[in-house]
Design a protein around this motif. Structure first.
Motif, PDB file in Angstrom:
ATOM      1  N   GLY A 166       0.813  -1.208   0.000  1.00 34.02           N
ATOM      2  CA  GLY A 166       0.000   0.000   0.000  1.00 34.02           C
ATOM      3  C   GLY A 166       0.847   1.259   0.000  1.00 34.02           C
ATOM      4  N   GLY A 167       1.954   1.227   0.748  1.00 34.00           N
ATOM      5  CA  GLY A 167       2.849   2.375   0.756  1.00 34.00           C
ATOM      6  C   GLY A 167       3.501   2.602  -0.598  1.00 34.00           C
ATOM      7  N   LEU A 168       3.948   1.515  -1.230  1.00 35.28           N
ATOM      8  CA  LEU A 168       4.520   1.638  -2.568  1.00 35.28           C
ATOM      9  C   LEU A 168       3.476   2.141  -3.560  1.00 35.28           C
ATOM     10  N   HIS A 169       2.251   1.691  -3.367  1.00 38.14           N
ATOM     11  CA  HIS A 169       1.156   2.123  -4.232  1.00 38.14           C
ATOM     12  C   HIS A 169       0.933   3.626  -4.132  1.00 38.14           C
ATOM     13  N   GLN A 170       0.990   4.164  -2.902  1.00 37.72           N
ATOM     14  CA  GLN A 170       0.808   5.598  -2.723  1.00 37.72           C
ATOM     15  C   GLN A 170       1.950   6.388  -3.349  1.00 37.72           C
ATOM     16  N   ILE A 171       3.151   5.804  -3.348  1.00 32.16           N
ATOM     17  CA  ILE A 171       4.308   6.501  -3.907  1.00 32.16           C
ATOM     18  C   ILE A 171       4.349   6.380  -5.428  1.00 32.16           C
ATOM     19  N   LEU A 172       4.143   5.153  -5.931  1.00 33.66           N
ATOM     20  CA  LEU A 172       4.312   4.890  -7.358  1.00 33.66           C
ATOM     21  C   LEU A 172       3.054   5.143  -8.173  1.00 33.66           C
ATOM     22  N   ASP A 174       0.712   3.034  -8.901  1.00 27.16           N
ATOM     23  CA  ASP A 174       0.692   1.931  -9.858  1.00 27.16           C
ATOM     24  C   ASP A 174      -0.673   1.250  -9.853  1.00 27.16           C
ATOM     25  N   PHE A 175      -1.245   1.029 -11.042  1.00 27.47           N
ATOM     26  CA  PHE A 175      -2.576   0.440 -11.121  1.00 27.47           C
ATOM     27  C   PHE A 175      -2.588  -1.024 -10.694  1.00 27.47           C
ATOM     28  N   ASP A 176      -1.545  -1.775 -11.034  1.00 29.04           N
ATOM     29  CA  ASP A 176      -1.510  -3.192 -10.670  1.00 29.04           C
ATOM     30  C   ASP A 176      -1.537  -3.367  -9.152  1.00 29.04           C
ATOM     31  N   ILE A 177      -0.809  -2.504  -8.434  1.00 28.02           N
ATOM     32  CA  ILE A 177      -0.839  -2.569  -6.974  1.00 28.02           C
ATOM     33  C   ILE A 177      -2.218  -2.177  -6.466  1.00 28.02           C
ATOM     34  N   ALA A 178      -2.816  -1.138  -7.078  1.00 29.67           N
ATOM     35  CA  ALA A 178      -4.161  -0.722  -6.680  1.00 29.67           C
ATOM     36  C   ALA A 178      -5.162  -1.849  -6.884  1.00 29.67           C
ATOM     37  N   VAL A 183      -8.680  -6.101  -4.566  1.00 32.37           N
ATOM     38  CA  VAL A 183      -9.143  -7.492  -4.565  1.00 32.37           C
ATOM     39  C   VAL A 183      -9.112  -8.072  -3.153  1.00 32.37           C
ATOM     40  N   LYS A 184      -8.121  -7.672  -2.359  1.00 39.32           N
ATOM     41  CA  LYS A 184      -8.005  -8.209  -1.003  1.00 39.32           C
ATOM     42  C   LYS A 184      -9.129  -7.732  -0.091  1.00 39.32           C
ATOM     43  N   VAL A 185      -9.676  -6.547  -0.353  1.00 44.45           N
ATOM     44  CA  VAL A 185     -10.656  -5.974   0.577  1.00 44.45           C
ATOM     45  C   VAL A 185     -12.026  -5.772  -0.060  1.00 44.45           C
ATOM     46  N   GLN A 186     -12.217  -6.214  -1.297  1.00 41.24           N
ATOM     47  CA  GLN A 186     -13.499  -5.952  -1.940  1.00 41.24           C
ATOM     48  C   GLN A 186     -14.630  -6.628  -1.167  1.00 41.24           C
ATOM     49  N   GLY A 187     -15.722  -5.918  -1.071  1.00 42.39           N
ATOM     50  CA  GLY A 187     -16.858  -6.402  -0.307  1.00 42.39           C
ATOM     51  C   GLY A 187     -16.837  -5.990   1.150  1.00 42.39           C
ATOM     52  N   LEU A 188     -15.704  -5.468   1.616  1.00 41.75           N
ATOM     53  CA  LEU A 188     -15.596  -5.060   3.018  1.00 41.75           C
ATOM     54  C   LEU A 188     -15.735  -3.554   3.189  1.00 41.75           C
ATOM     55  N   THR A 189     -15.183  -2.794   2.257  1.00 41.72           N
ATOM     56  CA  THR A 189     -15.235  -1.334   2.331  1.00 41.72           C
ATOM     57  C   THR A 189     -15.492  -0.772   0.942  1.00 41.72           C
ATOM     58  N   LYS A 218      -8.572  -8.650 -14.500  1.00 41.30           N
ATOM     59  CA  LYS A 218      -7.399  -7.836 -14.174  1.00 41.30           C
ATOM     60  C   LYS A 218      -7.654  -6.339 -14.298  1.00 41.30           C
ATOM     61  N   GLY A 219      -8.921  -5.964 -14.264  1.00 40.61           N
ATOM     62  CA  GLY A 219      -9.285  -4.556 -14.294  1.00 40.61           C
ATOM     63  C   GLY A 219     -10.352  -4.284 -13.254  1.00 40.61           C
ATOM     64  N   LEU A 220     -10.809  -3.045 -13.198  1.00 40.87           N
ATOM     65  CA  LEU A 220     -11.817  -2.642 -12.230  1.00 40.87           C
ATOM     66  C   LEU A 220     -13.040  -2.096 -12.951  1.00 40.87           C
ATOM     67  N   ILE A 221     -14.217  -2.439 -12.452  1.00 45.23           N
ATOM     68  CA  ILE A 221     -15.472  -1.891 -12.956  1.00 45.23           C
ATOM     69  C   ILE A 221     -15.824  -0.697 -12.081  1.00 45.23           C
TER      70      ILE A 221
END
Length: 270
Positions: A166-172, A174-178, A183-189, A218-221
């Motif tokens: 998550g930290g690398l995602h905020q810095i870079l 990057d869509f793949d990290i996002a 995917v790890k938290v979908q349905g929870l928040t 591998k994408g987001l709706i």
């Protein structure tokens, strides 16, 4: 080392572990890590834990001395055995206790004397090897190290909540990290995707914070709010009212062509 130094170092290890292994930072576990970072000094009656537990610390000091059995792998093993039932109920608490205890031993290796890590062997473990680089208890050098660790902990705290990815995602950005984080938290928040992209149907440029509805191939709706077109078909007043209606109730779900050149990142949607 001073109690404050042990507390700061155990905090740094706890927050660093949360960033790397992505376990939640819980105040109770954090407090246990700090508390047990004092416990190896139970072998000296003048320490923070030795004074209230003098009936334990005095016999240990007379029999074994300071920085021996309680600062050894045997001491770590005994503590792990005593705390092992907690592992079944609360693994994070178990590792917080063990990690806090180990943090004390590790930072004491930087003391001039070092620790008898392999007690009853007389071999002492020090870090670093040269005496001039080690720390005296309460010295100016220890105060500098303590201040540096406190600053490090303040900077590490946000990273501990985000995790390493998550930290690398905020810095870079990057869509793949996002995508992986979602995917790890979908349905929870709820989350939004802040993006700059091109609609693959109309080729119009889009810049929005779109609510994420789900993951697909591998994408987001995402839900893309579209209200600008109504002004071309209605008188100004009706268009204004209709746009307000659409702003409240209408979403149009579109496939979005995500261009890698754009900065895209995922953030929590509140």
């Amino acid at each position: 080392m001073l109690a404050a130094t042990h507390a700061a170092f155990s905090t740094a290890l706890y927050l660093g572990g949360a960033a790397v292994f992505e376990y939640p930072t819980e105040p109770i576990a954090w407090g246990l890590a700090i508390l047990f970072s004092f416990m190896p000094d139970i072998d000296i009656p003048t320490s923070k834990v030795g004074r209230p537990l003098f009936f334990i610390s005095v016999p240990i000091e007379k029999r074994f001395g300071h920085r021996t059995i309680t600062h050894s792998l045997i001491g770590v093993g005994v503590l792990a055995a005593l705390a092992s039932p907690l592992y079944l109920l609360w693994p994070v608490g178990f590792w917080a206790i063990l990690g806090g205890y180990w943090s004390h031993i590790q930072i004491d290796m930087a003391n001039i004397r070092g620790v008898d890590l392999f007690w009853p062997s007389p071999l002492r473990v020090v870090m670093p090897g040269k005496v001039k680089y080690r720390l005296e208890v309460g010295s100016k050098a220890e105060m500098i190290v303590l201040c540096a660790m406190l600053v490090f902990c303040v900077g590490l705290y946000p990273m501990s909540n985000l995790g390493l990815r998550g930290g690398l995602h905020q810095i870079l950005k990057d869509f793949d990290i996002a995508y992986g984080e979602f995917v790890k938290v979908q349905g929870l928040t709820w989350h939004t995707l802040e993006l700059k992209a091109i609609d693959n149907l109309t080729l119009e440029h889009i810049e929005c914070a779109c609510p994420v509805l789900g993951a697909w191939q591998k994408g987001l709706i995402v839900a893309y709010r579209k209200t600008d077109l109504v002004r071309y078909y209605f008188p100004r007043f009706l268009a204004f009212m209709f746009k307000k209606f659409l702003a409240l109730f209408s979403y149009r779900i579109r496939d979005i062509l995500l261009l890698p050149a754009f900065k895209i990142y995922l953030r929590r949607f509140i």
